[in-house]
Design an enzyme around this catalytic site. Structure first.
Site, PDB file in Angstrom:
ATOM      1  N   TYR A   1       0.843  -1.211   0.000  1.00  0.00           N
ATOM      2  CA  TYR A   1       0.000   0.000   0.000  1.00  0.00           C
ATOM      3  C   TYR A   1       0.875   1.257   0.000  1.00  0.00           C
ATOM      4  O   TYR A   1       0.450   2.321  -0.420  1.00  0.00           O
ATOM      5  CB  TYR A   1      -0.976  -0.022   1.184  1.00  0.00           C
ATOM      6  CG  TYR A   1      -2.144   0.917   1.004  1.00  0.00           C
ATOM      7  CD1 TYR A   1      -2.999   0.786  -0.093  1.00  0.00           C
ATOM      8  CD2 TYR A   1      -2.396   1.940   1.911  1.00  0.00           C
ATOM      9  CE1 TYR A   1      -4.068   1.650  -0.281  1.00  0.00           C
ATOM     10  CE2 TYR A   1      -3.475   2.805   1.740  1.00  0.00           C
ATOM     11  CZ  TYR A   1      -4.300   2.657   0.639  1.00  0.00           C
ATOM     12  OH  TYR A   1      -5.356   3.526   0.460  1.00  0.00           O
TER      13      TYR A   1
ATOM     14  N   LYS B   1      -3.358   8.255   3.858  1.00  0.00           N
ATOM     15  CA  LYS B   1      -4.678   7.943   4.420  1.00  0.00           C
ATOM     16  C   LYS B   1      -4.693   8.171   5.945  1.00  0.00           C
ATOM     17  O   LYS B   1      -5.732   8.541   6.503  1.00  0.00           O
ATOM     18  CB  LYS B   1      -5.076   6.501   4.109  1.00  0.00           C
ATOM     19  CG  LYS B   1      -5.367   6.222   2.626  1.00  0.00           C
ATOM     20  CD  LYS B   1      -6.558   6.987   2.099  1.00  0.00           C
ATOM     21  CE  LYS B   1      -7.015   6.460   0.737  1.00  0.00           C
ATOM     22  NZ  LYS B   1      -7.991   7.344   0.091  1.00  0.00           N
TER      23      LYS B   1
HETATM   24  P1  NAD Z   1     -11.594   5.191  -8.933  1.00  0.00           P
HETATM   25  O1  NAD Z   1     -10.430   5.157  -9.859  1.00  0.00           O
HETATM   26  O2  NAD Z   1     -12.887   4.761  -9.464  1.00  0.00           O
HETATM   27  O3  NAD Z   1     -11.760   6.622  -8.281  1.00  0.00           O
HETATM   28  C1  NAD Z   1     -10.660   7.462  -8.006  1.00  0.00           C
HETATM   29  C2  NAD Z   1     -11.073   8.833  -8.457  1.00  0.00           C
HETATM   30  O4  NAD Z   1     -10.075   9.803  -8.084  1.00  0.00           O
HETATM   31  C3  NAD Z   1     -11.229   8.915  -9.987  1.00  0.00           C
HETATM   32  O5  NAD Z   1     -12.506   9.421 -10.284  1.00  0.00           O
HETATM   33  C4  NAD Z   1     -10.154   9.893 -10.372  1.00  0.00           C
HETATM   34  O6  NAD Z   1     -10.465  10.669 -11.513  1.00  0.00           O
HETATM   35  C5  NAD Z   1     -10.110  10.762  -9.123  1.00  0.00           C
HETATM   36  N1  NAD Z   1      -8.942  11.651  -9.109  1.00  0.00           N
HETATM   37  C6  NAD Z   1      -7.622  11.325  -9.118  1.00  0.00           C
HETATM   38  N2  NAD Z   1      -6.879  12.460  -9.168  1.00  0.00           N
HETATM   39  C7  NAD Z   1      -7.759  13.508  -9.184  1.00  0.00           C
HETATM   40  C8  NAD Z   1      -7.626  14.910  -9.256  1.00  0.00           C
HETATM   41  N3  NAD Z   1      -6.423  15.514  -9.331  1.00  0.00           N
HETATM   42  N4  NAD Z   1      -8.739  15.680  -9.264  1.00  0.00           N
HETATM   43  C9  NAD Z   1      -9.968  15.115  -9.204  1.00  0.00           C
HETATM   44  N5  NAD Z   1     -10.173  13.782  -9.155  1.00  0.00           N
HETATM   45  C10 NAD Z   1      -9.067  12.993  -9.152  1.00  0.00           C
HETATM   46  O7  NAD Z   1     -11.145   4.285  -7.666  1.00  0.00           O
HETATM   47  P2  NAD Z   1     -11.860   4.043  -6.255  1.00  0.00           P
HETATM   48  O8  NAD Z   1     -11.249   2.796  -5.738  1.00  0.00           O
HETATM   49  O9  NAD Z   1     -13.325   4.163  -6.380  1.00  0.00           O
HETATM   50  O10 NAD Z   1     -11.272   5.229  -5.362  1.00  0.00           O
HETATM   51  C11 NAD Z   1     -12.096   6.090  -4.617  1.00  0.00           C
HETATM   52  C12 NAD Z   1     -11.564   6.257  -3.204  1.00  0.00           C
HETATM   53  O11 NAD Z   1     -11.744   5.040  -2.508  1.00  0.00           O
HETATM   54  C13 NAD Z   1     -10.085   6.606  -3.099  1.00  0.00           C
HETATM   55  O12 NAD Z   1      -9.908   7.531  -2.058  1.00  0.00           O
HETATM   56  C14 NAD Z   1      -9.473   5.274  -2.720  1.00  0.00           C
HETATM   57  O13 NAD Z   1      -8.231   5.427  -2.034  1.00  0.00           O
HETATM   58  C15 NAD Z   1     -10.548   4.753  -1.819  1.00  0.00           C
HETATM   59  N6  NAD Z   1     -10.495   3.325  -1.512  1.00  0.00           N
HETATM   60  C16 NAD Z   1     -10.491   2.402  -2.500  1.00  0.00           C
HETATM   61  C17 NAD Z   1     -10.436   1.062  -2.197  1.00  0.00           C
HETATM   62  C18 NAD Z   1     -10.423   0.016  -3.272  1.00  0.00           C
HETATM   63  O14 NAD Z   1     -10.061  -1.131  -2.981  1.00  0.00           O
HETATM   64  N7  NAD Z   1     -10.810   0.340  -4.495  1.00  0.00           N
HETATM   65  C19 NAD Z   1     -10.384   0.651  -0.853  1.00  0.00           C
HETATM   66  C20 NAD Z   1     -10.379   1.617   0.145  1.00  0.00           C
HETATM   67  C21 NAD Z   1     -10.438   2.947  -0.198  1.00  0.00           C
END
Ligand code: NAD
Length: 257
Positions: free
Chosen positions: A158, A165
């Site tokens: 990670y 985070k």
């Molecule tokens: P995702 O790729 O669908 O979403 C990530 C989003 O961040 C995208 O829409 C991307 O365009 C946006 N982004 C990145 N840089 C940006 C910027 N400069 N300006 C505006 N938007 C920007 O992936 P996800 O997994 O849905 O991620 C969403 C959140 O969930 C994140 O914070 C991620 O860390 C968190 N998360 C994800 C998981 C997992 O396993 N997928 C687990 C825990 C937490």
């Protein structure tokens, strides 16, 4: 879904971070809409609109583009969303980013610039959103961001996102302290691994999912709808006595490690 059950009817929300139908932000939007909320969605840029416009259309939601590293674009997004919806009751921040080399290397080797950019986009943007949303939440509201277990403990691969985070979860507590007197509640939701575009950028993500599935008391991964339901609860009438928390939606992995 029982269409008579609409606890979010009359609530207006901005959901930031929809990239496609696999995004956690889309799970949040779909469930909040199903429970009666009126929404505006935001995606990164014009390229993302190709994938997100049909989703926004499904919900009858206005769609904005905004790169959160651009303060002017953020202000315009929040103000336009609030204008179109007639105010804001909740904002969901579901974005994260780190430079590829920093994300794939050791934290010990991360560059100061890469770390700072990851912090700006994945953490400080939540504070910036809070500041911009506050004047539109005249009767209080709720802000929710997305964290991960790697904030609390060192999860292999990670990397850099762990300390980022951890800062985000601390940010939740400070924003809760500062905005509570205005009736604005602040939370993080900490989902277990789900296959999204951002997740596919993490090294060894498939094995992270496999070990989460094996360790989880529920013996499975979580769904976008389950994450969306938790967010809907936090922004709804059942959670008005809560603020400053990080809630796991991870099939129980956090409890047994
Ligand atoms: P995702 O790729 O669908 O979403 C990530 C989003 O961040 C995208 O829409 C991307 O365009 C946006 N982004 C990145 N840089 C940006 C910027 N400069 N300006 C505006 N938007 C920007 O992936 P996800 O997994 O849905 O991620 C969403 C959140 O969930 C994140 O914070 C991620 O860390 C968190 N998360 C994800 C998981 C997992 O396993 N997928 C687990 C825990 C937490």
């Amino acid at each position: 879904m029982n269409t008579a059950f609409r606890p979010l009817a009359g609530r207006r929300g901005l959901i930031v971070g929809v990239a496609n139908e696999h995004s956690i932000a889309w799970g949040c939007a779909r469930r909040a809409h199903g429970l009666g909320a009126e929404l505006a969605l935001s995606c990164l840029n014009a390229k993302a609109v190709t994938y997100t416009a049909p989703l926004a259309e499904q919900l009858g939601a206005p769609l904005f583009t905004c790169d959160v590293s651009d303060a002017t674009a953020m202000q315009a997004m929040v103000d336009s969303a609030a204008r179109q919806l007639g105010g804001l009751d909740f904002v969901v921040h579901s974005i994260a980013w780190a430079p590829h080399d920093d994300l794939h290397g050791r934290v010990a080797d991360s560059s100061a610039d890469g770390f700072a950019r990851a912090m700006q986009i994945s953490c400080h943007s939540f504070a910036a959103l809070a500041r911009l949303a506050e004047p539109h939440m005249r009767e209080g509201g709720t802000l929710v961001t997305m964290s991960y277990l790697g904030a609390e403990e060192a999860v292999p691969h990670y990397g850099l996102m762990g300390p980022v985070k951890a800062a985000l979860e601390s940010m939740v507590r400070y924003l809760a302290l500062e905005l509570g007197p205005a009736g604005i509640r602040v939370h993080a939701v900490s989902p277990g691994p789900v296959p999204t575009r951002a997740a596919s950028g993490l090294p060894e993500f498939d094995s992270l999912m496999a070990s989460a599935r094996a360790q989880a008391p529920l013996r499975r991964l979580v769904t976008l709808d389950e994450i969306g339901d938790c967010v809907a609860f936090l922004v709804g009438p059942g959670a008005t006595g809560m603020t400053g928390q990080t809630l796991f939606v991870d099939a129980g992995v956090h409890a047994v490690r």
